[in-house]
Design a protein around this motif. Sequence first.
Motif, mmCIF file in Angstrom:
data_model
loop_
_atom_site.group_PDB
_atom_site.id
_atom_site.type_symbol
_atom_site.label_atom_id
_atom_site.label_comp_id
_atom_site.label_asym_id
_atom_site.label_seq_id
_atom_site.Cartn_x
_atom_site.Cartn_y
_atom_site.Cartn_z
ATOM 1 N N MET A 133 -10.278 -12.046 1.678
ATOM 2 C CA MET A 133 -8.947 -11.529 2.015
ATOM 3 C C MET A 133 -8.385 -10.712 0.847
ATOM 4 O O MET A 133 -8.553 -11.070 -0.311
ATOM 5 C CB MET A 133 -8.010 -12.703 2.316
ATOM 6 C CG MET A 133 -6.603 -12.289 2.737
ATOM 7 S SD MET A 133 -5.570 -13.731 3.127
ATOM 8 C CE MET A 133 -4.071 -12.905 3.604
ATOM 9 N N GLN A 134 -7.696 -9.601 1.147
ATOM 10 C CA GLN A 134 -7.158 -8.764 0.089
ATOM 11 C C GLN A 134 -6.061 -9.491 -0.673
ATOM 12 O O GLN A 134 -5.421 -10.395 -0.164
ATOM 13 C CB GLN A 134 -6.596 -7.454 0.669
ATOM 14 C CG GLN A 134 -5.327 -7.602 1.491
ATOM 15 C CD GLN A 134 -5.594 -7.866 2.949
ATOM 16 O OE1 GLN A 134 -6.690 -8.238 3.332
ATOM 17 N NE2 GLN A 134 -4.576 -7.673 3.768
ATOM 18 N N LYS A 135 -5.828 -9.070 -1.932
ATOM 19 C CA LYS A 135 -4.805 -9.701 -2.756
ATOM 20 C C LYS A 135 -3.411 -9.343 -2.252
ATOM 21 O O LYS A 135 -3.176 -8.250 -1.753
ATOM 22 C CB LYS A 135 -4.965 -9.261 -4.213
ATOM 23 C CG LYS A 135 -6.088 -9.983 -4.956
ATOM 24 C CD LYS A 135 -6.092 -9.593 -6.417
ATOM 25 C CE LYS A 135 -7.112 -10.415 -7.193
ATOM 26 N NZ LYS A 135 -6.721 -11.829 -7.317
ATOM 27 N N ASN A 136 -2.488 -10.295 -2.420
ATOM 28 C CA ASN A 136 -1.103 -10.116 -2.020
ATOM 29 C C ASN A 136 -0.366 -9.379 -3.132
ATOM 30 O O ASN A 136 -0.261 -9.875 -4.245
ATOM 31 C CB ASN A 136 -0.492 -11.499 -1.780
ATOM 32 C CG ASN A 136 0.945 -11.439 -1.308
ATOM 33 O OD1 ASN A 136 1.617 -10.431 -1.467
ATOM 34 N ND2 ASN A 136 1.406 -12.517 -0.732
ATOM 35 N N CYS A 137 0.164 -8.198 -2.832
ATOM 36 C CA CYS A 137 0.848 -7.415 -3.862
ATOM 37 C C CYS A 137 2.278 -7.883 -4.097
ATOM 38 O O CYS A 137 2.923 -7.469 -5.060
ATOM 39 C CB CYS A 137 0.843 -5.930 -3.503
ATOM 40 S SG CYS A 137 1.869 -5.492 -2.085
ATOM 41 N N GLY A 138 2.789 -8.745 -3.205
ATOM 42 C CA GLY A 138 4.099 -9.347 -3.441
ATOM 43 C C GLY A 138 5.290 -8.518 -3.028
ATOM 44 O O GLY A 138 6.429 -8.904 -3.300
ATOM 45 N N ILE A 139 5.084 -7.384 -2.400
ATOM 46 C CA ILE A 139 6.229 -6.595 -1.944
ATOM 47 C C ILE A 139 6.416 -6.805 -0.449
ATOM 48 O O ILE A 139 5.466 -7.083 0.283
ATOM 49 C CB ILE A 139 6.077 -5.093 -2.259
ATOM 50 C CG1 ILE A 139 4.843 -4.507 -1.570
ATOM 51 C CG2 ILE A 139 6.006 -4.862 -3.746
ATOM 52 C CD1 ILE A 139 4.751 -3.007 -1.711
ATOM 53 N N GLY A 140 7.639 -6.690 -0.015
ATOM 54 C CA GLY A 140 7.945 -6.832 1.401
ATOM 55 C C GLY A 140 8.958 -5.783 1.793
ATOM 56 O O GLY A 140 9.623 -5.194 0.929
ATOM 57 N N GLY A 141 9.099 -5.550 3.070
ATOM 58 C CA GLY A 141 10.006 -4.475 3.464
ATOM 59 C C GLY A 141 10.650 -4.698 4.809
ATOM 60 O O GLY A 141 10.503 -5.744 5.440
ATOM 61 N N CYS B 203 -2.162 -0.597 2.782
ATOM 62 C CA CYS B 203 -2.867 0.437 2.025
ATOM 63 C C CYS B 203 -3.033 0.004 0.568
ATOM 64 O O CYS B 203 -4.139 0.097 0.003
ATOM 65 C CB CYS B 203 -2.095 1.753 2.109
ATOM 66 S SG CYS B 203 -2.841 3.128 1.204
ATOM 67 N N ILE B 204 -1.960 -0.496 -0.029
ATOM 68 C CA ILE B 204 -2.003 -0.952 -1.416
ATOM 69 C C ILE B 204 -2.941 -2.146 -1.555
ATOM 70 O O ILE B 204 -3.796 -2.189 -2.453
ATOM 71 C CB ILE B 204 -0.589 -1.331 -1.902
ATOM 72 C CG1 ILE B 204 0.315 -0.103 -1.944
ATOM 73 C CG2 ILE B 204 -0.650 -1.994 -3.280
ATOM 74 C CD1 ILE B 204 1.776 -0.419 -2.174
ATOM 75 N N GLU B 205 -2.790 -3.130 -0.681
ATOM 76 C CA GLU B 205 -3.551 -4.372 -0.804
ATOM 77 C C GLU B 205 -5.039 -4.191 -0.537
ATOM 78 O O GLU B 205 -5.848 -5.045 -0.915
ATOM 79 C CB GLU B 205 -2.957 -5.442 0.114
ATOM 80 C CG GLU B 205 -1.568 -5.877 -0.320
ATOM 81 C CD GLU B 205 -0.959 -6.967 0.545
ATOM 82 O OE1 GLU B 205 0.006 -7.609 0.099
ATOM 83 O OE2 GLU B 205 -1.439 -7.168 1.683
ATOM 84 N N HIS B 206 -5.404 -3.088 0.091
ATOM 85 C CA HIS B 206 -6.822 -2.777 0.309
ATOM 86 C C HIS B 206 -7.368 -1.840 -0.766
ATOM 87 O O HIS B 206 -8.494 -1.348 -0.654
ATOM 88 C CB HIS B 206 -7.030 -2.173 1.697
ATOM 89 C CG HIS B 206 -7.004 -3.201 2.797
ATOM 90 N ND1 HIS B 206 -5.840 -3.605 3.403
ATOM 91 C CD2 HIS B 206 -8.003 -3.924 3.368
ATOM 92 C CE1 HIS B 206 -6.122 -4.519 4.321
ATOM 93 N NE2 HIS B 206 -7.414 -4.728 4.323
ATOM 94 N N GLY B 207 -6.544 -1.556 -1.792
ATOM 95 C CA GLY B 207 -7.017 -0.775 -2.930
ATOM 96 C C GLY B 207 -7.122 0.712 -2.702
ATOM 97 O O GLY B 207 -7.843 1.406 -3.439
ATOM 98 N N LEU B 208 -6.385 1.239 -1.730
ATOM 99 C CA LEU B 208 -6.429 2.674 -1.454
ATOM 100 C C LEU B 208 -5.260 3.385 -2.131
ATOM 101 O O LEU B 208 -4.154 2.825 -2.208
ATOM 102 C CB LEU B 208 -6.366 2.931 0.053
ATOM 103 C CG LEU B 208 -7.510 2.370 0.901
ATOM 104 C CD1 LEU B 208 -7.219 2.583 2.378
ATOM 105 C CD2 LEU B 208 -8.825 3.027 0.516
ATOM 106 N N PRO B 209 -5.462 4.595 -2.637
ATOM 107 C CA PRO B 209 -4.352 5.370 -3.205
ATOM 108 C C PRO B 209 -3.250 5.545 -2.156
ATOM 109 O O PRO B 209 -3.539 5.761 -0.970
ATOM 110 C CB PRO B 209 -4.993 6.706 -3.568
ATOM 111 C CG PRO B 209 -6.437 6.383 -3.762
ATOM 112 C CD PRO B 209 -6.751 5.315 -2.755
ATOM 113 N N LEU B 210 -1.995 5.452 -2.583
ATOM 114 C CA LEU B 210 -0.872 5.500 -1.652
ATOM 115 C C LEU B 210 -0.557 6.949 -1.289
ATOM 116 O O LEU B 210 0.341 7.580 -1.844
ATOM 117 C CB LEU B 210 0.345 4.818 -2.271
ATOM 118 C CG LEU B 210 1.459 4.381 -1.312
ATOM 119 C CD1 LEU B 210 0.927 3.446 -0.252
ATOM 120 C CD2 LEU B 210 2.589 3.709 -2.095
ATOM 121 N N THR B 211 -1.315 7.465 -0.330
ATOM 122 C CA THR B 211 -1.105 8.813 0.183
ATOM 123 C C THR B 211 -0.824 8.727 1.672
ATOM 124 O O THR B 211 -1.126 7.715 2.317
ATOM 125 C CB THR B 211 -2.349 9.690 -0.032
ATOM 126 O OG1 THR B 211 -3.448 9.140 0.740
ATOM 127 C CG2 THR B 211 -2.743 9.728 -1.508
#
Length: 310
Positions: free
Chosen positions: A1-9, A183-191
Amino acid sequence: MQKNCGIGGQALIEGIMMRNRDKYSMAARAEDGTIHTEVRDYKSIFGGGKWTKLPVIRGALSFIDSMVVGITTLMWSADVASEEADAKPLTEEEKKKEDRQWNLMMTVTVVLSLAFSVVLFMLLPYWLAGLMGKAGVNDIWVNLMEAILRIVIFMAYMFLISRMKDIQRVFSYHGAEHKCINCIEHGLPLTVENVKKSSRQHRRCGTSFLLIVIIMSVIVFLILGIFNIQSHAMRLVIRLILIPVIAGFSYELLRYAGSHEGPVINTLVKPGLALQKLVTNEPDDAMCEVAITAVEAVFDWKDWEEKNLS
């Protein structure tokens, strides 16, 4: 499972709110096409005492805090969406008066929102099922009918609001919010390109939290029915007392599911993920741009990915 970046929206009117620890950002697109951004400190209305961080209690308090922030950000985005370029600046006295009106309106809105939710999803099913009890139906069947009605009313409500044209656009921003985080949690550049190909379903979604609350209330109230409490007033009081407890336990379950994986957890999160297909839509490029702006205002995703995914 991908890491939790801790941001929510949260989705807004023509925009998105993103929260990271003690900061949250709001980004919304104005009528002229520009993106307005504002960053604020996140402060709980209950203060920062140690007791507010206790398991279960923190979930109930977080639910109310989220409502306050949610309503605040929605109103902010509505102002941005309808803002006039030549709007007259307010004087100091006008600002103080506006703040007093804002605080009053916020209090009334939160109270009414909580009351509406309790009446619609908790008390209405109890009252409708109680009509069967007055007709002489066995208490076991009355309790089962209350459980069924609670789920049916919740699903009908979610379906109906998802059909509203204005809400569908908000749900597209909701999809953009989820896609950014995935996108962030899967390690992809935020584009924009990477955001659009990311999933619009996320385990820590507030909609999943609401579904967990409904399901847990069904289980708890069914168990409560075993005790065969005769007083209707006492039944209502017990239900009202248990609502924040149920919300607290639901928060802990969602929190755990957001950072763990396994056969049982994966099965438990499926209903919430399925419901998200109803409350999220595919965003367009402009919506993804707003979501990215909101994220970057409070979160250094490049630094996080370097430290966590390298």
